[in-house]
Design a protein around this motif. Structure first.
Motif, PDB file in Angstrom:
ATOM      1  N   SER A  86       2.512  -5.203 -12.945  1.00  0.00           N
ATOM      2  CA  SER A  86       3.849  -4.903 -12.436  1.00  0.00           C
ATOM      3  C   SER A  86       3.899  -3.477 -11.897  1.00  0.00           C
ATOM      4  CB  SER A  86       4.877  -5.054 -13.560  1.00  0.00           C
ATOM      5  OG  SER A  86       4.751  -3.979 -14.485  1.00  0.00           O
ATOM      6  N   PRO A  87       4.937  -3.157 -11.118  1.00  0.00           N
ATOM      7  CA  PRO A  87       5.076  -1.772 -10.635  1.00  0.00           C
ATOM      8  C   PRO A  87       5.131  -0.753 -11.771  1.00  0.00           C
ATOM      9  CG  PRO A  87       6.507  -3.225  -9.385  1.00  0.00           C
ATOM     10  CD  PRO A  87       5.955  -4.039 -10.502  1.00  0.00           C
ATOM     11  N   ARG A  88       5.843  -1.093 -12.833  1.00  0.00           N
ATOM     12  CA  ARG A  88       5.941  -0.160 -13.951  1.00  0.00           C
ATOM     13  C   ARG A  88       4.584   0.029 -14.620  1.00  0.00           C
ATOM     14  NH1 ARG A  88       9.691  -0.861 -19.400  1.00  0.00           N
ATOM     15  NH2 ARG A  88       9.004   1.057 -20.427  1.00  0.00           N
ATOM     16  N   GLU A  89       3.846  -1.054 -14.811  1.00  0.00           N
ATOM     17  CA  GLU A  89       2.514  -0.955 -15.413  1.00  0.00           C
ATOM     18  C   GLU A  89       1.588  -0.125 -14.528  1.00  0.00           C
ATOM     19  OE1 GLU A  89       2.339  -5.242 -17.791  1.00  0.00           O
ATOM     20  OE2 GLU A  89       1.765  -5.115 -15.673  1.00  0.00           O
ATOM     21  N   TYR A  90       1.715  -0.305 -13.219  1.00  0.00           N
ATOM     22  CA  TYR A  90       0.889   0.466 -12.294  1.00  0.00           C
ATOM     23  C   TYR A  90       1.213   1.953 -12.407  1.00  0.00           C
ATOM     24  CZ  TYR A  90      -1.132   2.160  -7.918  1.00  0.00           C
ATOM     25  OH  TYR A  90      -1.855   2.860  -6.995  1.00  0.00           O
ATOM     26  N   ARG A  91       2.511   2.270 -12.425  1.00  0.00           N
ATOM     27  CA  ARG A  91       2.913   3.666 -12.532  1.00  0.00           C
ATOM     28  C   ARG A  91       2.469   4.283 -13.852  1.00  0.00           C
ATOM     29  NH1 ARG A  91       9.044   4.720 -13.231  1.00  0.00           N
ATOM     30  NH2 ARG A  91       8.420   3.723 -15.180  1.00  0.00           N
ATOM     31  N   ASP A  92       2.689   3.605 -14.932  1.00  0.00           N
ATOM     32  CA  ASP A  92       2.334   4.146 -16.236  1.00  0.00           C
ATOM     33  C   ASP A  92       0.828   4.326 -16.370  1.00  0.00           C
ATOM     34  OD1 ASP A  92       4.987   4.101 -16.780  1.00  0.00           O
ATOM     35  OD2 ASP A  92       4.926   2.372 -18.134  1.00  0.00           O
ATOM     36  N   GLY A  93       0.097   3.375 -15.835  1.00  0.00           N
ATOM     37  CA  GLY A  93      -1.352   3.465 -15.942  1.00  0.00           C
ATOM     38  C   GLY A  93      -1.939   4.565 -15.091  1.00  0.00           C
ATOM     39  N   LYS A  94      -1.304   4.875 -13.946  1.00  0.00           N
ATOM     40  CA  LYS A  94      -1.819   5.890 -13.047  1.00  0.00           C
ATOM     41  C   LYS A  94      -1.304   7.287 -13.370  1.00  0.00           C
ATOM     42  CE  LYS A  94      -4.238   3.188 -10.413  1.00  0.00           C
ATOM     43  NZ  LYS A  94      -5.719   3.314 -10.360  1.00  0.00           N
ATOM     44  N   SER A 135       0.830  -1.203   0.000  1.00  0.00           N
ATOM     45  CA  SER A 135       0.000   0.000   0.000  1.00  0.00           C
ATOM     46  C   SER A 135       0.865   1.253   0.000  1.00  0.00           C
ATOM     47  CB  SER A 135      -0.909  -0.010   1.237  1.00  0.00           C
ATOM     48  OG  SER A 135      -1.667   1.183   1.321  1.00  0.00           O
ATOM     49  N   MET A 136       1.937   1.240   0.785  1.00  0.00           N
ATOM     50  CA  MET A 136       2.865   2.381   0.809  1.00  0.00           C
ATOM     51  C   MET A 136       3.533   2.553  -0.546  1.00  0.00           C
ATOM     52  SD  MET A 136       4.695   1.655   4.486  1.00  0.00           S
ATOM     53  CE  MET A 136       5.981   2.844   4.147  1.00  0.00           C
ATOM     54  N   ALA A 137       3.925   1.435  -1.148  1.00  0.00           N
ATOM     55  CA  ALA A 137       4.596   1.493  -2.446  1.00  0.00           C
ATOM     56  C   ALA A 137       3.676   2.084  -3.506  1.00  0.00           C
ATOM     57  CB  ALA A 137       5.060   0.100  -2.857  1.00  0.00           C
ATOM     58  N   CYS A 138       2.402   1.723  -3.465  1.00  0.00           N
ATOM     59  CA  CYS A 138       1.451   2.271  -4.435  1.00  0.00           C
ATOM     60  C   CYS A 138       1.390   3.794  -4.342  1.00  0.00           C
ATOM     61  CB  CYS A 138       0.063   1.674  -4.204  1.00  0.00           C
ATOM     62  SG  CYS A 138      -0.122  -0.052  -4.716  1.00  0.00           S
ATOM     63  N   THR A 187       6.069  -9.808  -5.692  1.00  0.00           N
ATOM     64  CA  THR A 187       5.007  -9.624  -4.706  1.00  0.00           C
ATOM     65  C   THR A 187       3.985  -8.603  -5.181  1.00  0.00           C
ATOM     66  OG1 THR A 187       6.604 -10.100  -2.945  1.00  0.00           O
ATOM     67  CG2 THR A 187       4.546  -9.045  -2.291  1.00  0.00           C
ATOM     68  N   PHE A 188       4.455  -7.512  -5.759  1.00  0.00           N
ATOM     69  CA  PHE A 188       3.560  -6.474  -6.258  1.00  0.00           C
ATOM     70  C   PHE A 188       2.648  -7.036  -7.343  1.00  0.00           C
ATOM     71  CE2 PHE A 188       2.077  -2.784  -8.505  1.00  0.00           C
ATOM     72  CZ  PHE A 188       2.049  -1.766  -7.565  1.00  0.00           C
ATOM     73  N   ARG A 189       3.222  -7.789  -8.281  1.00  0.00           N
ATOM     74  CA  ARG A 189       2.423  -8.346  -9.373  1.00  0.00           C
ATOM     75  C   ARG A 189       1.386  -9.338  -8.848  1.00  0.00           C
ATOM     76  NH1 ARG A 189       2.453  -8.973 -14.832  1.00  0.00           N
ATOM     77  NH2 ARG A 189       4.449  -7.900 -15.136  1.00  0.00           N
ATOM     78  N   SER A 190       1.791 -10.173  -7.900  1.00  0.00           N
ATOM     79  CA  SER A 190       0.856 -11.178  -7.393  1.00  0.00           C
ATOM     80  C   SER A 190      -0.299 -10.540  -6.626  1.00  0.00           C
ATOM     81  CB  SER A 190       1.588 -12.180  -6.500  1.00  0.00           C
ATOM     82  OG  SER A 190       2.006 -11.586  -5.291  1.00  0.00           O
ATOM     83  N   ARG A 191      -0.051  -9.411  -5.984  1.00  0.00           N
ATOM     84  CA  ARG A 191      -1.091  -8.766  -5.177  1.00  0.00           C
ATOM     85  C   ARG A 191      -1.903  -7.745  -5.958  1.00  0.00           C
ATOM     86  NH1 ARG A 191      -0.439  -9.367   1.057  1.00  0.00           N
ATOM     87  NH2 ARG A 191       1.132 -11.015   1.094  1.00  0.00           N
ATOM     88  N   MET A 192      -1.278  -7.071  -6.893  1.00  0.00           N
ATOM     89  CA  MET A 192      -1.958  -5.998  -7.608  1.00  0.00           C
ATOM     90  C   MET A 192      -2.430  -6.407  -9.007  1.00  0.00           C
ATOM     91  SD  MET A 192      -1.944  -3.619  -5.378  1.00  0.00           S
ATOM     92  CE  MET A 192      -2.555  -2.276  -6.392  1.00  0.00           C
ATOM     93  N   GLY A 193      -1.897  -7.507  -9.507  1.00  0.00           N
ATOM     94  CA  GLY A 193      -2.323  -7.974 -10.837  1.00  0.00           C
ATOM     95  C   GLY A 193      -1.608  -7.298 -11.985  1.00  0.00           C
TER      96      GLY A 193
END
Length: 301
Positions: free
Chosen positions: A278-286, A239-242, A270-276
């Motif tokens: 990758s961190p990079r995909e999460y950042r780019d999408g947000k 959650s902090m990382a997000c 861990t991020f991919r397994s919990r968030m569905g």
């Protein structure tokens, strides 16, 4: 323009009548059985005292919060009860009691008090974040020449709303199978994890913090929340990382390390397994084009 206390005729929604820290080393009695005219919050921090609630004396210990509303009978005794109670403090025994207190009034307090059925005494603990609110309230009250009523107003609101969270958390725990006396302990464990998630703490560290064995602490936490201590720590770290990936200027590796993950490959998995994703995909999408993404390097497993 900043309005200072006393410059307008407006009645503030929270009026701090008195606030501070008191220490008693001699017998002390405050008897207002006829009823008080304000809201009183009193947090026992050291020693013990006896208070009158629900037609009887109860003992307040460190971490206990006392709550009174206008009209409530209030009696505080430090150093022993009346002789007829049969519980007078033996002669020669050391007397010591310390507490934070807050007396206040106002329309916001009226509305806040009416939201919940509030216990007269509740164990909230002595967490630093909780104590800091008390300290800031009475520091602000003691400022004689630049006291801003609005600051005190919002500090009291923050304290009261934090109390609502504690009451809600403890009420939720009543539905779990552990004995009621453990509710406070598991809440302390949960708070410890949330505050120390970015650091490398162990189950032994947590157990020592609450005064239990490691096996008992782990079992009690899992029995209560349905997950292990470390699983919850990872949940908090993710959650902090997000937040830091979405709103911060850190690289993904920096965000990972600052949230307690000392291996980026482990963080990535861990991020991919919990968030569905990758961190990079999460950042780019947000964040879209707000940042120029750097290449994401993941160590071979």
């Amino acid at each position: 323009m900043i309005r200072r206390q006393g410059q307008t005729g407006e009645d503030p929604r929270v009026r701090i009548l008195s606030a501070g820290y008191s220490v008693h080393r001699k017998p002390f009695v405050s008897n207002q059985r006829e009823g008080i005219a304000y809201y009183l919050l009193r947090l026992q921090t050291e020693g013990t005292c006896q208070v009158w609630q629900n037609d009887r004396y109860v003992t307040a210990e460190p971490g206990d919060l006392l709550l009174y509303s206008p009209g409530d009978a209030y009696e505080l005794r430090i150093g022993g009860l009346p002789a007829q109670s049969g519980t007078e403090k033996p002669s020669g025994e050391t007397i010591f009691s310390g507490d934070y207190y807050l007396m206040c009034a106002g329309s916001w307090m009226d509305e806040w008090w009416s939201r919940l059925e509030r216990p007269g005494i509740i164990r909230v603990g002595l967490d630093d974040s909780w104590l800091n609110l008390w300290r800031e309230i009475f520091r602000e009250k003691r400022r004689l020449h630049d006291n801003l009523q609005e600051i005190g107003d919002y500090l009291v609101r923050a304290l009261c709303l934090s109390l609502d969270r504690v009451i809600g958390d403890l009420a939720d725990l009543e539905s779990f199978p552990q004995k009621p006396r453990f509710s406070y302990i598991v809440q302390r464990m949960k708070t410890y994890i949330e505050q120390n998630a970015p650091e490398a703490f162990t189950l032994n560290d947590l157990a020592e913090h609450v005064g239990l064995s490691a096996s008992r602490a782990g079992h009690l936490f899992r029995e209560t929340f349905g997950q292990s201590v470390m699983d919850y720590a990872i949940e908090v770290r993710i959650s902090m990382a997000c937040e830091r990936i979405r709103f911060g200027a850190m690289t993904l590796e920096q965000a990972s390390e600052s949230c307690g993950f000392h291996s980026y490959s482990y963080f990535h998995r861990t991020f991919r397994s919990r968030m569905g994703l990758s961190p990079r995909e999460y950042r780019d999408g947000k964040l879209g084009s707000l940042e120029q993404p750097e290449e994401e390097h993941v160590e071979a497993e």
